[in-house]
Motif scaffolding. Sequence first.
Motif, PDB file in Angstrom:
ATOM      1  N   VAL A  44      18.813 -36.132  21.434  1.00 24.93           N
ATOM      2  CA  VAL A  44      17.793 -37.110  21.834  1.00 24.93           C
ATOM      3  C   VAL A  44      16.618 -37.095  20.867  1.00 24.93           C
ATOM      4  O   VAL A  44      16.061 -38.146  20.514  1.00 24.93           O
ATOM      5  N   ASP A  45      16.225 -35.922  20.403  1.00 26.61           N
ATOM      6  CA  ASP A  45      15.046 -35.801  19.540  1.00 26.61           C
ATOM      7  C   ASP A  45      15.370 -35.962  18.059  1.00 26.61           C
ATOM      8  O   ASP A  45      14.457 -35.976  17.229  1.00 26.61           O
ATOM      9  N   ALA A  46      16.656 -36.074  17.698  1.00 28.11           N
ATOM     10  CA  ALA A  46      17.044 -36.036  16.289  1.00 28.11           C
ATOM     11  C   ALA A  46      16.624 -37.251  15.469  1.00 28.11           C
ATOM     12  O   ALA A  46      16.157 -37.089  14.326  1.00 28.11           O
ATOM     13  N   PRO A  47      16.750 -38.505  15.933  1.00 26.04           N
ATOM     14  CA  PRO A  47      16.330 -39.630  15.078  1.00 26.04           C
ATOM     15  C   PRO A  47      14.831 -39.580  14.797  1.00 26.04           C
ATOM     16  O   PRO A  47      14.034 -39.201  15.669  1.00 26.04           O
ATOM     17  N   ALA A  48      14.449 -39.953  13.607  1.00 27.38           N
ATOM     18  CA  ALA A  48      13.020 -39.953  13.270  1.00 27.38           C
ATOM     19  C   ALA A  48      12.239 -40.889  14.186  1.00 27.38           C
ATOM     20  O   ALA A  48      11.103 -40.590  14.598  1.00 27.38           O
ATOM     21  N   SER A  49      12.839 -42.019  14.528  1.00 33.00           N
ATOM     22  CA  SER A  49      12.150 -42.997  15.375  1.00 33.00           C
ATOM     23  C   SER A  49      12.101 -42.578  16.831  1.00 33.00           C
ATOM     24  O   SER A  49      11.479 -43.257  17.648  1.00 33.00           O
ATOM     25  N   VAL A  61      10.384 -40.503  17.985  1.00 35.67           N
ATOM     26  CA  VAL A  61       8.985 -40.196  18.304  1.00 35.67           C
ATOM     27  C   VAL A  61       8.454 -41.162  19.348  1.00 35.67           C
ATOM     28  O   VAL A  61       7.539 -40.834  20.111  1.00 35.67           O
ATOM     29  N   LYS A  62       9.044 -42.356  19.423  1.00 40.70           N
ATOM     30  CA  LYS A  62       8.628 -43.328  20.434  1.00 40.70           C
ATOM     31  C   LYS A  62       8.883 -42.807  21.847  1.00 40.70           C
ATOM     32  O   LYS A  62       8.178 -43.186  22.790  1.00 40.70           O
ATOM     33  N   LEU A  63       9.889 -41.961  22.001  1.00 40.22           N
ATOM     34  CA  LEU A  63      10.188 -41.419  23.327  1.00 40.22           C
ATOM     35  C   LEU A  63       9.122 -40.436  23.789  1.00 40.22           C
ATOM     36  O   LEU A  63       8.956 -40.214  24.989  1.00 40.22           O
ATOM     37  N   PRO A  76       4.852 -41.100  27.682  1.00 39.25           N
ATOM     38  CA  PRO A  76       6.150 -40.584  27.204  1.00 39.25           C
ATOM     39  C   PRO A  76       7.276 -41.074  28.098  1.00 39.25           C
ATOM     40  O   PRO A  76       7.122 -41.259  29.313  1.00 39.25           O
ATOM     41  N   ALA A  77       8.453 -41.269  27.479  1.00 40.28           N
ATOM     42  CA  ALA A  77       9.637 -41.704  28.215  1.00 40.28           C
ATOM     43  C   ALA A  77      10.366 -40.494  28.804  1.00 40.28           C
ATOM     44  O   ALA A  77      10.117 -39.348  28.434  1.00 40.28           O
ATOM     45  N   VAL A  99      14.716 -46.588  28.439  1.00 33.53           N
ATOM     46  CA  VAL A  99      14.244 -45.304  28.945  1.00 33.53           C
ATOM     47  C   VAL A  99      12.796 -45.470  29.376  1.00 33.53           C
ATOM     48  O   VAL A  99      11.892 -45.644  28.547  1.00 33.53           O
ATOM     49  N   ALA A 100      12.572 -45.460  30.688  1.00 31.73           N
ATOM     50  CA  ALA A 100      11.237 -45.662  31.247  1.00 31.73           C
ATOM     51  C   ALA A 100      10.519 -44.330  31.396  1.00 31.73           C
ATOM     52  O   ALA A 100      11.045 -43.270  31.032  1.00 31.73           O
TER      53      ALA A 100
END
Length: 918
Positions: free
Chosen positions: A834-839, A841-843, A851-852, A884-885
């Motif tokens: 879940v945390d691996a993509p650079a983007s 960070v939006k989560l 935060p989501a 993801v809310a």
Amino acid sequence: MADRRDGLRSLRRRARGGSGAGPAYPAHWEADIALRDGSAAHLRPILPEDAEALQAFHQRQSEHSRYLRFFAPMPRLSERDLTRFTTVDHRDRVAFVVLVGRDIVAVGRYDRTSPRSAEVAFNVADSRQGSGLGSVLLEHLAAAAREQGIDVFTAEVLPQNTKMIKVFTDAGFDVDRTLDDGVVMVSFRIDPTARSLAVMAEREHRAEARAMERLLHPESVLLVGVSSHRDSVGGRFLTALEESGYPGTVHLVSREALELRGRRAWARISEVPGPVDLAVIALRPEACLDAVEECAEIGVHSVVIPTEGFADSERGRSLQRELVARIRRHGMRLLGPGSLGMLRTGDSPLNLSLAPHMPRAGRAALAGQSSALSAMLLAGTDARGIGLHEFVGVGNRADVSLNDTLQHWEDDEEVGVIGLAMESMGNPRKFTRIARRLTRRTPLIVLRPPGSESHLPPGHDVRRSTLPRRALDQVLDSAGVVQTGGVDHLLDVVDCIERQGLPLGPRVGILSNTAALGASLRGAADGAGLRIVAENRSVPLSPDPRQIQRAFTTMAALGEVDLVIAGVLDAQGEDAEEVLRQMAIVARHSEVVLLVCVVTGSDRFDALRGRVRVDPQLPPVHATPFAVVRAASGLLEATLRPAADDEEPARREDVDRAAAREIAERLLRDHPGAGSPSDPGDRTGSEVEVEVGGEDVAALLAAYGIELLQGRRVADEDEALARAAEIGYPVALKSTDPVLRHRADLGGVRLGIPDAVQLRHAVRAMRKDLSYSSAPLEVQAMAPAGVPMVVRSVEDPSLGPVLSLSVAGDATDLLDDIAYAIPPFSEAGAHRLVDAPASAVKLRGARGLPPADRDALADLVVRVGLLAEDLPELAFLELYPVLVAQHGLTVVGAGARLAPAPNRTDGARRTLSGPPGA
């Protein structure tokens, strides 16, 4: 061999299902298997032609064994029994035989007793009992039975047949046993469990490690093809063997002389007094085949073939396949062809390689594939003076692979670091499974040359992955593997670890005797992401070496750093070797790892490196800040092992595997042309795939606890209004066209429609704007706002099921900001994905947004991973978008494709790599 070729022709006719051939022969059930003693055997479905061999097997059995199998003495099988046992339908009645040479050494079978259950039985040769054949047969029978819709195995066993009962209970299944009228009734589900897979992996590990042990520790060696010319391949192997001080027996086969270098030479292999542990066959490819047959006759256990030329053409590939078939048919194992050999240092040295020199004994283990990469490894090892424990060149890895070397080195306490140079991966999933376990104790440094997937060396017969290279890179990272960019990079990291071990932590100190050199080191370290906690760039540039020694002692002795990078601008008048020696002494006593960059003239640097080469107490030296920081970065990666997943896979109690399997089987059964192919190994795109959507995909997801947002397809405005009234406003209107369904920018999506009037207008407008598409429209409930994500699963021919996750949108697709991982996942592993993509960070909340719910997304990842792992027929699954809310998530859309289940490279049955021997 004529009878053998006739049998092969019959087998191939059955595989094609030709006229008069009877039931289609399931060729994909064939496999070569490793036995507990390190030997190999061939397992395949039984054929009517096996009647004579089956009778011979039965008569070789002791009266006691025959009684335990048939509950009666039965000294001979009747013609009726032979026909019944050897003529099967490969569906309701399945039987496997295990062959060594032409002899049957084990038989296993099941007979369906109800739609979902079957009775299973085995018979293992008396001479082979205890070799693991019963457990291997059980795995293969269970895999075949699951393919035919069977869930439960039953068996009737006499109480005194403790070995057979132990096969069932030790396999890791949940076994029920009852005693009825003097017979033990056994019953168990054959679905793979965490325990059964762990048992299988442990047995596989023992067998493959034992095979490598036999290969690397022979008590007798046979060299075939030795000539009087010392520069010939056979002559070079003999020279290496003699110079290594090998203490075992050496036999020579040569057509040229009766004596070579004071040793007797035999004219033919058959004349050599056997048995022989290891044979090196340095002959042309065609001659190797006959030599293998002769080696089998004198009891050779393992074979090394350095010969190139296999698989350079279709003729060569055919020769290589036949070579492996013959090797395994006789229970032997093969290193090569195209192998640069192997060597071992220590108390019982052995050099059967083309290494320039016998290396010093040490704790490094190295393996390479092609002769070119292997030669570079050995040359680099010699140039650096790396202490080597063992080296293996697997060549074309037609049989013994890099996975086998890892299985062996995992148990070797003398191995402190492992380096692999690979150009292809025959079974990446198995590699990562072994690596994840191994890297808990031993650093694993790997080189995969750029572009190796698209430009494989000849002879590397592998399944091609459909995923980008970075997908496999991420999978290797998740196993704790340290990846390097070249042979020098690989050997630099291995050299550092072999000499000094791993740092205790990530804290790095930089020391230099000039500010400019220190700035260069700091810049390189910052670029590599190293954690700098101490720095001294002002050590005086002085011919007095004590200045540098004092500065290093001050930094190392404080206990605040784990690794020190020292930069030395050579003042030409200093004794650089003495400076290194004194710093190394302080580093050892301070438990600090030391790496040194020495900037000086090429002659002085070469001289200094030459002294480092012969003195393992000195630290490795590097010529540039980039090189020393690159090596330091590799050490720290191995120390931190940041992404390795040591936890058990997460499970979910609300998963209904049977329901998902029933859906998949029904859809494949009902779809014309989607039946199982004769060999569903590689998915090449030629097989028929079944599109799954609507209620079917919703039901498939629901079986794994994944709820799909409610939606209804509509044919016209009135039906759209009726469905919206059922769902409740506001609603979304979408095209079901795969290209348009998530593209608001192309007019395929209208969101937040508040009432019937606006919905009627939206339907008309969308029909007009999308007049070029005939796809139906869909009315769907509006989802709560959230971060849009994409979760996909792909059944890759090479890797098996692979999950990917990314933030939705063109930008992440174009920038390839997608994270990949192999299921099943632990809770921590799902959160890492879940945390691996650079983007992603939006989560975590950005620019004032809350935060989501990343926990909810991780739970979805676990569930999709379980579905992909349990259902190999799931060729493709896409959940898009997943909103993801702040609390929870909504799966808005989903699409899937089903295909006949592939023969996974790392499934729930043990097989040797490569195509099975015929």
